[in-house]
Design an enzyme around this catalytic site. Sequence first.
Site, PDB file in Angstrom:
ATOM      1  N   LYS B  45       0.845  -1.201   0.000  1.00 18.53           N
ATOM      2  CA  LYS B  45       0.000   0.000   0.000  1.00 18.53           C
ATOM      3  C   LYS B  45       0.884   1.257   0.000  1.00 18.53           C
ATOM      4  CE  LYS B  45      -3.658   2.641   0.864  1.00 18.53           C
ATOM      5  NZ  LYS B  45      -4.687   2.894  -0.152  1.00 18.53           N
ATOM      6  N   CYS B 137      -3.309   8.039  -8.193  1.00 13.79           N
ATOM      7  CA  CYS B 137      -4.456   8.214  -7.304  1.00 13.79           C
ATOM      8  C   CYS B 137      -5.253   9.455  -7.737  1.00 13.79           C
ATOM      9  CB  CYS B 137      -3.961   8.349  -5.874  1.00 13.79           C
ATOM     10  SG  CYS B 137      -5.293   8.267  -4.687  1.00 13.79           S
ATOM     11  N   LYS B 175       3.475   3.518 -12.071  1.00 13.24           N
ATOM     12  CA  LYS B 175       2.050   3.176 -12.168  1.00 13.24           C
ATOM     13  C   LYS B 175       1.290   4.342 -12.774  1.00 13.24           C
ATOM     14  CE  LYS B 175      -1.828   1.246  -9.590  1.00 13.24           C
ATOM     15  NZ  LYS B 175      -2.218   0.574  -8.343  1.00 13.24           N
TER      16      LYS B 175
HETATM   17  C1  FMN Z   1      -9.682   0.900  -1.719  1.00 11.98           C
HETATM   18  C2  FMN Z   1      -8.614   1.079  -2.727  1.00 11.98           C
HETATM   19  C3  FMN Z   1      -7.446   1.724  -2.379  1.00 11.98           C
HETATM   20  C4  FMN Z   1      -6.441   1.863  -3.307  1.00 11.98           C
HETATM   21  N1  FMN Z   1      -5.287   2.432  -2.925  1.00 11.98           N
HETATM   22  C5  FMN Z   1      -4.256   2.525  -3.792  1.00 11.98           C
HETATM   23  C6  FMN Z   1      -3.000   3.006  -3.392  1.00 11.98           C
HETATM   24  O1  FMN Z   1      -2.786   3.356  -2.238  1.00 11.98           O
HETATM   25  N2  FMN Z   1      -2.016   3.072  -4.300  1.00 11.98           N
HETATM   26  C7  FMN Z   1      -2.188   2.667  -5.585  1.00 11.98           C
HETATM   27  O2  FMN Z   1      -1.242   2.713  -6.368  1.00 11.98           O
HETATM   28  N3  FMN Z   1      -3.380   2.185  -6.004  1.00 11.98           N
HETATM   29  C8  FMN Z   1      -4.395   2.108  -5.133  1.00 11.98           C
HETATM   30  N4  FMN Z   1      -5.601   1.569  -5.546  1.00 11.98           N
HETATM   31  C9  FMN Z   1      -5.756   1.144  -6.940  1.00 11.98           C
HETATM   32  C10 FMN Z   1      -5.465  -0.335  -7.112  1.00 11.98           C
HETATM   33  O3  FMN Z   1      -4.137  -0.631  -6.794  1.00 11.98           O
HETATM   34  C11 FMN Z   1      -5.725  -0.801  -8.564  1.00 11.98           C
HETATM   35  O4  FMN Z   1      -4.865  -0.102  -9.422  1.00 11.98           O
HETATM   36  C12 FMN Z   1      -7.134  -0.570  -9.014  1.00 11.98           C
HETATM   37  O5  FMN Z   1      -8.028  -0.839  -7.982  1.00 11.98           O
HETATM   38  C13 FMN Z   1      -7.514  -1.419 -10.246  1.00 11.98           C
HETATM   39  O6  FMN Z   1      -7.453  -2.790 -10.004  1.00 11.98           O
HETATM   40  P1  FMN Z   1      -8.756  -3.686  -9.652  1.00 11.98           P
HETATM   41  O7  FMN Z   1      -9.763  -3.456 -10.703  1.00 11.98           O
HETATM   42  O8  FMN Z   1      -8.242  -5.077  -9.554  1.00 11.98           O
HETATM   43  O9  FMN Z   1      -9.250  -3.189  -8.321  1.00 11.98           O
HETATM   44  C14 FMN Z   1      -6.621   1.409  -4.629  1.00 11.98           C
HETATM   45  C15 FMN Z   1      -7.799   0.774  -4.967  1.00 11.98           C
HETATM   46  C16 FMN Z   1      -8.784   0.594  -4.024  1.00 11.98           C
HETATM   47  C17 FMN Z   1     -10.039  -0.129  -4.416  1.00 11.98           C
END
Ligand code: FMN
Lengths: 478, 430
Positions: B45, B137, B175
């Site tokens: 995270k 983000c 990213k």
């Molecule tokens: C609750 C939540 C918190 C997230 N926090 C971060 C983060 O701190 N840093 C980051 O690079 N991406 C963060 N993301 C994005 C995820 O890493 C990912 O890129 C995104 O959810 C797409 O993937 P998925 O469709 O499998 O969820 C977060 C996503 C969610 C749902």
Amino acid sequence: MSAQKIINFTPCPCQASQNGNYLAFWVKPDVLVNKFIDEPDGICNIFRCRAGHVIPLARKDIGTWMADIDDHFRESHPPLTSAQAVTEANRCYFCYDAPCTEACPTDIDVPGFIRGIASGNMAGAAIKILQENIFGGSCARVCPTEILCEHACVWTKAGGPAVQIGALQRVATDWQMAQPTHPFIRAPATGKHIAIIGAGPAGLSAAHGMARRGHDVTVYDTKPKPGGLNEYGIAAYKLVDDFAAREIEFLLGIGGITLEHNKTLGDDLSLDDLARNFDAVFLALGQAAVNMAGVTGEHLPSVRNAVDFIAELRQAPDKSALKIPRRVLVIGGGNTAIDAATQAKLLGAEDVTILYRKGRAQMSATAIEQNWALTHHVVIHFHAAPVRIESETGELCVVTESRRYPADLVLRAVGQKFHPLDGLEIENGRIKIDQNHATSHPKIFAGGDCVPGLDLTVRAVQDGKCAARAIHEFLGCD
Amino acid sequence: MADLTTYFAGIRSNNPFWLASAPPTDKAYNVERAFRAGWGGVVWKTLGEDPPIVNVSSRYGAVSLGGAAMAGFNNIELITDRPLSVNLREITQIKRDWPDRAMVVSLMVPCNETAWTKILAQVEQTGADGVELNFGCPHGMSERGMGAAVGQVPDYIEMITRWCKSHSRMPVIVKLTPNVTDIVQAARAAKDGGADAVSLINTITSITNVDLDSMSPCPSVDGRGTHGGYCGPAVKPIALRMVGEIAREPALRGLPISGIGGISSWRDAAEFIALGAGNVQVCTAAMHYGFRIIDDMISGLSNWMDGKSYSRIADFQGLAVPNFVHWDDLNLNYKSIARIDQDLCIRCGLCYAACEDTSHQSIATSNGDGARHYNVIEAECVGCNLCAHVCPVAACITMIPVHTGLPALTWKEHPNNPSSPHFTGTTDRA
Ligand SMILES: Cc1cc2nc3c(=O)[nH]c(=O)nc-3n(C[C@H](O)[C@H](O)[C@H](O)COP(=O)(O)O)c2cc1C
Ligand SMILES: Cc1cc2nc3c(=O)[nH]c(=O)nc-3n(C[C@H](O)[C@H](O)[C@H](O)COP(=O)(O)OP(=O)(O)OC[C@H]3O[C@@H](n4cnc5c(N)ncnc54)[C@H](O)[C@@H]3O)c2cc1C
Ligand code: SF4
């Protein structure tokens, strides 16, 4: 009329002509017709329902159902198509610490295998099932899921029907059985040799578990065919197309298992010899004896054991050659009673009645099984305990306190029991074992119906699986 | 058995499935459980500078479709809300306990070189395998000049990536945010800055729904809402497209891509890999079902690869990239028409309504024998696939290729195209 369906028939007892007179049961949602069909000119016009309505019926409408008695024994629950399976699999919530898994006596990771079906990973789904339950295919067909996994499905609490776990399990195991290779790999040979007596689900589950661990296994059975009650006892419409035999062929694909037929413990084999000649022995004898109803007249010629009747039916190459009389009475309240009665009906008996000494709620046959018999027009009389069977007037008759039931055949289905065996401690009439399936003899283990517990295929499979693990440890492996 | 080992940007992991930087990778407790379940790696995270940020209560919104929960998922969380030292200590411990799993640390600090230099040195000491720069983000952090605020400006991406490469020996994964017009530019900036790899997508700016009683966007925080980041199955098509665009870009050839966005099953993962990804990351699916989904992902991918005789991930990685072409490279002479399987048809008429009202009036309805029938009028069907998509019965409507006998013809060569050498029309444009 197209919405109506004939679900049963029997040749007319008068046997007047080859294709002339038939007694038909014509079912509409609300009326039951039970009348002779007369067929002088291709029009059968004397159908009369119980309410007295006359229903004309053309001969052509009844052509198909008369064709083949095997049709009556076709599968009770046909398989899901692959599209249906994916839709059904997607209903699964993938519960955590899932109640269905908890309810499965063999601990199958149900949500795990269902996810495999949903994702298109059939091999993964199948292995998840088979690693816990090598008889996953027959369990998918014979397990009373309504009191096991599906009973526990959270959908039933969310107001919907349970996920069809049994049907999905079948999809995955059928897929695996259609593959050319066996999914498990045998561990390197250990040089240990284990004897198993009884080639039913318990014995063969243990055999597979031990063969997988690299041991050699010889399985003895008194019968000419392996499978135990899967081959000789389970209702014909649950295991069609010689499934019991095909599943065993699949199971033997692991290698290292030798089957010896027509070898009886007590006659050809002795416990002492077995214990001396093998590294360990697993007894999976099932329950070879049957209970008697305990009333006079039980030895009359037309009083039979339901299990023998079913075994004969299961083994008959041509069911239409089997003779079934007009009136059949079945005494009992379990699975066997339901199966015997329903199959008697499907063979063509006109009146089939189950006499059960207690009430509906006490019946060990589940509600679904009871309904299965009822929809096949088997009549169930509760609180009907036979006090004697007589044939004084020349007519066979079961007498209860309140009624006389004339019959042409009486089937006794009041439970099986373990055939006593010398040399081992017995508990409640069955072989006593500890939590490792060990008997009172240090080299002999036991499981399945011959030890105390639920008499279900799935329990027998679990016993065999656990015993294989315990024997492996006993042999000092792992 | 297929070998699922991957070496992504030089980082080894025993399978291509990593958990994306998000709550599932927020602390040692989670990551420990994830590794025990079988995940090949994690991107921790996102870490930031102390003092840690503060999160709101009520953080997630979701879109459920036809009874399927979380078809789309939205969050208004920020980066880690725990002190940096705690995170660093846990990362060190986990990497020590699980040396065979990939440990990548996501970072987001203000846009100055000192801040990045400092945190990189701290992360390096944990023994982590690499860092991921969170330029994605879309909420909360971007207002502070971080996250998507950086990711939307290619120059910033390049600059920070360069800082990181020059102040650390660790592989740097950048990213990317999908909230840009041209993802290729962003990827190119990362590459120009020296990135070892890119990962995408981060979440998409979104509002999932509005509470019509409180008139608050959801998730509602004391009667008010804010835009969040959208992810989950609904975003997979967007992510696939972006991954594919980077993969097919000649200038970016060889740049490793970590595919993220809506991946829920081995099949989704295989699709990303076929479109060029070297591994994948998962967030929403794990948040929906728990870490145990990895089981079927591993066995499903491995069984599928066995069936196709692919022995390593690299054997099928990028195989779909050459087939991902621009529209004007498609064969205009290819034709397919719909076929309705009358045995499977349940007579719902959805195909008819769709085609009759909104497409090409190519389905005939008849009621001849008392039963409804729907049949394709083959001469009219343009092969749009709409009927096949609306049909509720799997495999009932299939698209059958028709042999036209015509040679392949693209728009570039088409006589109707004014820029084609074979143009036959006249044009007003001088
Ligand atoms: C609750 C939540 C918190 C997230 N926090 C971060 C983060 O701190 N840093 C980051 O690079 N991406 C963060 N993301 C994005 C995820 O890493 C990912 O890129 C995104 O959810 C797409 O993937 P998925 O469709 O499998 O969820 C977060 C996503 C969610 C749902
Ligand atoms: C009519 C009927 C219907 C049933 N229907 C269902 C159902 O739908 N679903 C369900 O879950 N369960 C059902 N059951 C129960 C289920 O069949 C049993 O629980 C299960 O078969 C027990 O397995 P087992 O291996 O312990 O014994 P068995 O299947 O009985 O196998 C024992 C084997 O040992 C052999 N054997 C016995 N004595 C000797 C000896 N002395 N020497 C050598 N070999 C010997 C026998 O020939 C047999 O092959 C039914 C049972 C009956 C009787
Ligand atoms: S998942 Fe539920 S119980 Fe757990 S922190 Fe969130 S709101 Fe609370």
